[in-house]
Scaffold this motif. Structure first.
Motif, mmCIF file in Angstrom:
data_model
loop_
_atom_site.group_PDB
_atom_site.id
_atom_site.type_symbol
_atom_site.label_atom_id
_atom_site.label_comp_id
_atom_site.label_asym_id
_atom_site.label_seq_id
_atom_site.Cartn_x
_atom_site.Cartn_y
_atom_site.Cartn_z
ATOM 1 N N LEU A 42 0.815 -1.220 0.000
ATOM 2 C CA LEU A 42 0.000 0.000 0.000
ATOM 3 C C LEU A 42 0.849 1.270 0.000
ATOM 4 N N LYS A 43 2.183 1.104 -0.022
ATOM 5 C CA LYS A 43 3.113 2.234 0.046
ATOM 6 C C LYS A 43 2.783 3.146 1.231
ATOM 7 N N THR A 44 2.551 2.513 2.365
ATOM 8 C CA THR A 44 2.101 3.232 3.554
ATOM 9 C C THR A 44 2.969 2.863 4.755
ATOM 10 N N ARG A 45 3.222 3.838 5.597
ATOM 11 C CA ARG A 45 3.964 3.640 6.843
ATOM 12 C C ARG A 45 3.117 4.181 7.992
ATOM 13 N N VAL A 87 1.883 8.144 3.347
ATOM 14 C CA VAL A 87 1.466 7.421 2.138
ATOM 15 C C VAL A 87 2.266 7.977 0.970
ATOM 16 N N ARG A 88 2.930 7.095 0.211
ATOM 17 C CA ARG A 88 3.700 7.511 -0.965
ATOM 18 C C ARG A 88 2.827 7.321 -2.219
ATOM 19 N N PHE A 89 2.941 8.252 -3.122
ATOM 20 C CA PHE A 89 2.188 8.175 -4.390
ATOM 21 C C PHE A 89 3.104 7.891 -5.539
#
Length: 89
Positions: A42-45, A87-89
């Motif tokens: 999810l490109k989330t931390r 969140v990375r886009f």
């Protein structure tokens, strides 16, 4: 992760003399912790943390400080919880 911040005791030379001596402020130890979890798909931390875990208040320094403590060395807010989400886009 965990971290600790230690400030040694100090002599407050801006205070009034008590029994012929300047006031000494106690030492101070602040402990912080945080946990980080990366959700790669999810490109989330997610981070959850606590600053000043044991809610230690800074030592009182009367005399030359407007709020009773040295704000350059100490935080007066007590325990602080935080939880940023990245969140990375």
């Amino acid at each position: 992760s965990t971290s600790a911040r230690y400030v040694d005791s100090v002599i407050n030379t801006g205070s009034l003399l008590v029994n012929g001596q300047f006031v000494r402020a106690d030492d101070y130890l602040q402990n912080d912790i945080n946990v980080r979890y990366d959700l790669e798909p999810l490109k989330t931390r997610v981070i959850v943390g606590v600053e000043n875990v044991f809610d230690e208040m800074p030592p009182w320094l009367e005399g030359n400080f407007s709020n009773g403590f040295d704000e350059r060395s100490f935080h007066s807010r007590g325990r602080l919880y935080y939880s940023p989400l990245e969140v990375r886009f």
